[in-house]
Design a protein around this motif. Structure first.
Motif, PDB file in Angstrom:
ATOM      1  N   ASN A   2      15.105   2.415   3.882  1.00 24.25           N
ATOM      2  CA  ASN A   2      14.885   1.725   5.139  1.00 24.25           C
ATOM      3  C   ASN A   2      14.094   0.444   4.899  1.00 24.25           C
ATOM      4  O   ASN A   2      13.294   0.343   3.980  1.00 24.25           O
ATOM      5  N   GLU A   3      14.331  -0.520   5.797  1.00 25.34           N
ATOM      6  CA  GLU A   3      13.586  -1.780   5.680  1.00 25.34           C
ATOM      7  C   GLU A   3      12.115  -1.592   6.016  1.00 25.34           C
ATOM      8  O   GLU A   3      11.271  -2.363   5.565  1.00 25.34           O
ATOM      9  N   VAL A   4      11.820  -0.596   6.826  1.00 31.15           N
ATOM     10  CA  VAL A   4      10.440  -0.318   7.231  1.00 31.15           C
ATOM     11  C   VAL A   4      10.148   1.150   6.936  1.00 31.15           C
ATOM     12  O   VAL A   4      10.845   2.027   7.429  1.00 31.15           O
ATOM     13  N   GLU A   5       9.131   1.386   6.141  1.00 29.24           N
ATOM     14  CA  GLU A   5       8.765   2.754   5.762  1.00 29.24           C
ATOM     15  C   GLU A   5       7.332   3.018   6.199  1.00 29.24           C
ATOM     16  O   GLU A   5       6.433   2.207   5.924  1.00 29.24           O
ATOM     17  N   GLN A   6       7.140   4.157   6.848  1.00 26.52           N
ATOM     18  CA  GLN A   6       5.800   4.556   7.259  1.00 26.52           C
ATOM     19  C   GLN A   6       5.365   5.791   6.500  1.00 26.52           C
ATOM     20  O   GLN A   6       6.170   6.637   6.131  1.00 26.52           O
ATOM     21  N   SER A   7       4.053   5.887   6.294  1.00 30.00           N
ATOM     22  CA  SER A   7       3.506   7.105   5.701  1.00 30.00           C
ATOM     23  C   SER A   7       2.114   7.348   6.263  1.00 30.00           C
ATOM     24  O   SER A   7       1.376   6.390   6.564  1.00 30.00           O
ATOM     25  N   PRO A   8       1.729   8.621   6.435  1.00 28.52           N
ATOM     26  CA  PRO A   8       2.603   9.777   6.292  1.00 28.52           C
ATOM     27  C   PRO A   8       3.527   9.920   7.508  1.00 28.52           C
ATOM     28  O   PRO A   8       3.358   9.228   8.503  1.00 28.52           O
ATOM     29  N   GLN A   9       4.478  10.827   7.423  1.00 28.76           N
ATOM     30  CA  GLN A   9       5.351  11.091   8.576  1.00 28.76           C
ATOM     31  C   GLN A   9       4.633  11.946   9.604  1.00 28.76           C
ATOM     32  O   GLN A   9       4.862  11.795  10.801  1.00 28.76           O
TER      33      GLN A   9
END
Lengths: 109, 118
Positions: A2-9
């Motif tokens: 993905n172009e945008v990754e978040q962490s944590p879920q």
């Protein structure tokens, strides 16, 4: 990828803890937004950043353009902070936003 | 701050019928409004970009004949789901850009409309 990754879920913490949610992106952007979505579904815009750091109450957002990374911090977390936090980027001169998958935050009393 | 409203907040309709959702900017003029769809436990997906007085721009894979968008004034955009089917059941959210705001990138989100098609 993905172009945008978040962490944590998903993130569960105790009331009072310092919370950090991260967002990385892989494209050139003109602005980055942090949004909050409560269980009812409504979305609130928390911050819009193009550089540096912003603070609003217990919330702090930072962005590092060179590293293509942003963080959202919550100090002295409270159960009412429980929500999904979404990072979204505005690509170049485009109007539309590209969203991360969101981070589900649960703050236990 | 700028306020965007949506109506209705919840709607249940029978398969085959059409449903209209309204998005209004209450205290500012919005040259551009965006329509998003969100399925459970998923992020928002942009459906279309609506500019006042012109045809909407639809994202790839979104049927423009099924999801009719009208942006007839600077404060109102409507999304009509035509011949709704159960798979159209979703949470629909609009956002609006302030035409005269200090930042051309600021968007304000509506509270969303939960559509259930039976």
């Amino acid at each position: 990828k993905n172009e945008v990754e978040q962490s944590p879920q998903n993130l569960t913490a105790q009331e009072g803890e310092f919370i950090t949610i991260n967002c990385s992106y892989s494209v050139g952007i003109s602005a980055l937004h942090w949004l909050q979505q409560h269980p009812g579904g409504g979305i609130v815009s928390l911050f819009m950043l193009s550089s540096g750091k912003k603070k609003h109450g217990r919330l702090i957002a930072t962005i590092n353009i060179q590293e293509k990374h942003s963080s959202l911090h919550i100090t002295a977390s409270h159960p009412r902070d429980s929500a999904v936090y979404i990072c979204a980027v505005q690509l170049g001169g485009a109007q539309k936003l590209v969203f991360g998958q969101g981070t589900r935050l649960t703050i236990n009393p | 701050g700028a306020v965007v409203s949506q109506h209705p907040s919840r709607v249940i309709c029978k398969s085959g019928t059409s449903v209209k959702i309204e998005c209004r900017s209450l205290d500012f003029q919005a040259t551009t409004m965006f329509w998003y769809r969100q399925f459970p436990k998923q992020s928002l997906m942009l459906m279309a970009t609506s500019n006042e007085g012109s045809k909407a721009t639809y994202e790839q894979g979104v049927e423009k004949d099924k999801f009719l968008i009208n942006h007839a004034s600077l404060t109102l955009s409507t999304l009509t789901v035509t011949s709704a089917h159960p798979e159209d059941s979703s949470f629909y959210i609009c956002s609006a850009r302030d035409a005269e705001g200090w930042s051309s990138y600021e968007q304000y989100f509506g509270p969303g409309t939960r559509l259930t098609v039976t």
